[in-house]
Design an enzyme around this catalytic site. Structure first.
Site, PDB file in Angstrom:
ATOM      1  N   SER A   1       0.855  -1.184   0.000  1.00  0.00           N
ATOM      2  CA  SER A   1       0.000   0.000   0.000  1.00  0.00           C
ATOM      3  C   SER A   1       0.895   1.240   0.000  1.00  0.00           C
ATOM      4  O   SER A   1       1.949   1.257   0.652  1.00  0.00           O
ATOM      5  CB  SER A   1      -0.895   0.028   1.236  1.00  0.00           C
ATOM      6  OG  SER A   1      -1.520   1.292   1.375  1.00  0.00           O
TER       7      SER A   1
ATOM      8  N   TYR B   1      -2.003  -0.545   9.940  1.00  0.00           N
ATOM      9  CA  TYR B   1      -2.165  -0.989   8.555  1.00  0.00           C
ATOM     10  C   TYR B   1      -0.913  -0.666   7.743  1.00  0.00           C
ATOM     11  O   TYR B   1      -0.370  -1.533   7.044  1.00  0.00           O
ATOM     12  CB  TYR B   1      -3.389  -0.320   7.941  1.00  0.00           C
ATOM     13  CG  TYR B   1      -3.550  -0.605   6.469  1.00  0.00           C
ATOM     14  CD1 TYR B   1      -4.012  -1.836   6.029  1.00  0.00           C
ATOM     15  CD2 TYR B   1      -3.245   0.367   5.518  1.00  0.00           C
ATOM     16  CE1 TYR B   1      -4.163  -2.109   4.679  1.00  0.00           C
ATOM     17  CE2 TYR B   1      -3.386   0.109   4.168  1.00  0.00           C
ATOM     18  CZ  TYR B   1      -3.844  -1.135   3.752  1.00  0.00           C
ATOM     19  OH  TYR B   1      -3.978  -1.389   2.409  1.00  0.00           O
TER      20      TYR B   1
END
Length: 260
Positions: A138, A153
Site C-alpha cells: 500500500s 495498517y
C-alpha cells in the site's frame, strides 16, 4: 506486451471484492483461471457467478490461519501464480488502538501473506513455465498523506515489502518471479465496518497534511498492473511497482466523503 496468461491458474486472496475482484476480472479477461479466497461464502459465490464457473472457483479460507491456508493449497491440482491481496485496516490514533484490532491487521495483512507464500512455493516450484508471486502492499507504507491514523495498517504493509525483498532472493533459483505492487487510494468498499468516531478523528488529522488529495484511480488500474507484471517472460520480473492517483482535488470533508 502480449498477454500469455491463457489457461494459467492464479490464486487471489481477498478475491471477492475490491482490488481482489478487479484483479480476478482482469485475469479472466486474459484467459486465466482464478481461485478466489475469502472469509465469507456469500460474496465468494457471487464473484464466481459473475466470472463464470468455467473461469473461477472459490474457497472459504481465513489467511491468518496457517492450518486453513495449508489445507486449501494442498487441495490445488495446479498453480501458476499467487496474488496476496487480502488486507484489512482499522483506523485509530496510537494511544487509542484496540489490541484485538491490532492483532487482526497483523495476522491478516502480514502473517496471511507469509503463510500463503509458504504454502504456494512448493506448488510453484513444480511449475517451471513462469511461476509468479505478487504481494500487494500500500502507498500508505511510504506516503503519510494517504490517510491519517492507519499506523498499524501501514506498518503491516511495510513489513510485507521487506518480507518480499527476502522472498525474491530465496526463490530466484526456482525460477519464481516475485513482485511487490504498491497501490495508492482507489474507490472501493475497503472502509466498510470502520468505527465512525475513529474515521472522523482520522479525517481531522488527515486535513493537517494539506487541503488537497490525489484522485482518479479505480480498482481496474491496479488489476491491469497485476496482469501486466504477470505477463513478463520467464527470467524477467518487476521488483516493485507503485501505482497512484494523479489528479489533485480538494479533500472532501468527513460529511462529504466518498467510499475509500
Amino acid at each position: 506486451m502480449k498477454s500469455n496468461l491463457e489457461g494459467l491458474h492464479y490464486l487471489i486472496t481477498g478475491g471477492s471484492s475490491g482490488f481482489g475482484l478487479a484483479i480476478a476480472r482482469a485475469l479472466v479477461a486474459k484467459g486465466a483461471h482464478v481461485i478466489l479466497l475469502g472469509r465469507s461464502k456469500g460474496p465468494l459465490d457471487a464473484a464466481v457467478e459473475e466470472l463464470g464457473a468455467d473461469h473461477a472457483t472459490a474457497r472459504v479460507c481465513d489467511v491468518s490461519n496457517a492450518s486453513e491456508v495449508n489445507k486449501v493449497f494442498a487441495s490445488l491440482p495446479a498453480l501458476d501464480g499467487l496474488i496476496n491481496n487480502a488486507g484489512m485496516a482499522r483506523p485509530g490514533a496510537v494511544e487509542n488502538l484496540i489490541a484485538e484490532e491490532v492483532q487482526m491487521q497483523v495476522n491478516t495483512n502480514f502473517l496471511g501473506t507469509v503463510y500463503c507464500c509458504q504454502a504456494a512455493i512448493p506448488l510453484l516450484r513444480k511449475n517451471r513455465a513462469n511461476p509468479r508471486i505478487v504481494n500487494i502492499s500500500s502507498a500508505s507504507a511510504w506516503h503519510h498523506d494517504e490517510m491519517a491514523h492507519l499506523s498499524i495498517y501501514a506498518s503491516t504493509k511495510a513489513a510485507v515489502e521487506r518480507f518480499t525483498r527476502d522472498l525474491r532472493e530465496e526463490v530466484q533459483a526456482d525460477g519464481i518471479g516475485v513482485t511487490c505492487l504498491r497501490p495508492g487510494s482507489a474507490w472501493t468498499n475497503f472502509s466498510d465496518g470502520w468505527n465512525e468516531e475513529a474515521v472522523r478523528s482520522g479525517f481531522e488529522a488527515w486535513m493537517k497534511y494539506g487541503p488537497e488529495m490525489d484522485t482518479g484511480m479505480e480498482p481496474e488500474h491496479v488489476a491491469e498492473s497485476v496482469a501486466h507484471v504477470l505477463s513478463y517472460p520467464p527470467g524477467v520480473a518487476v521488483d516493485l511497482l507503485e501505482v497512484r492517483p494523479n489528479q489533485p482535488i480538494l479533500k472532501p470533508t468527513y460529511e462529504d466523503r466518498q467510499p475509500s
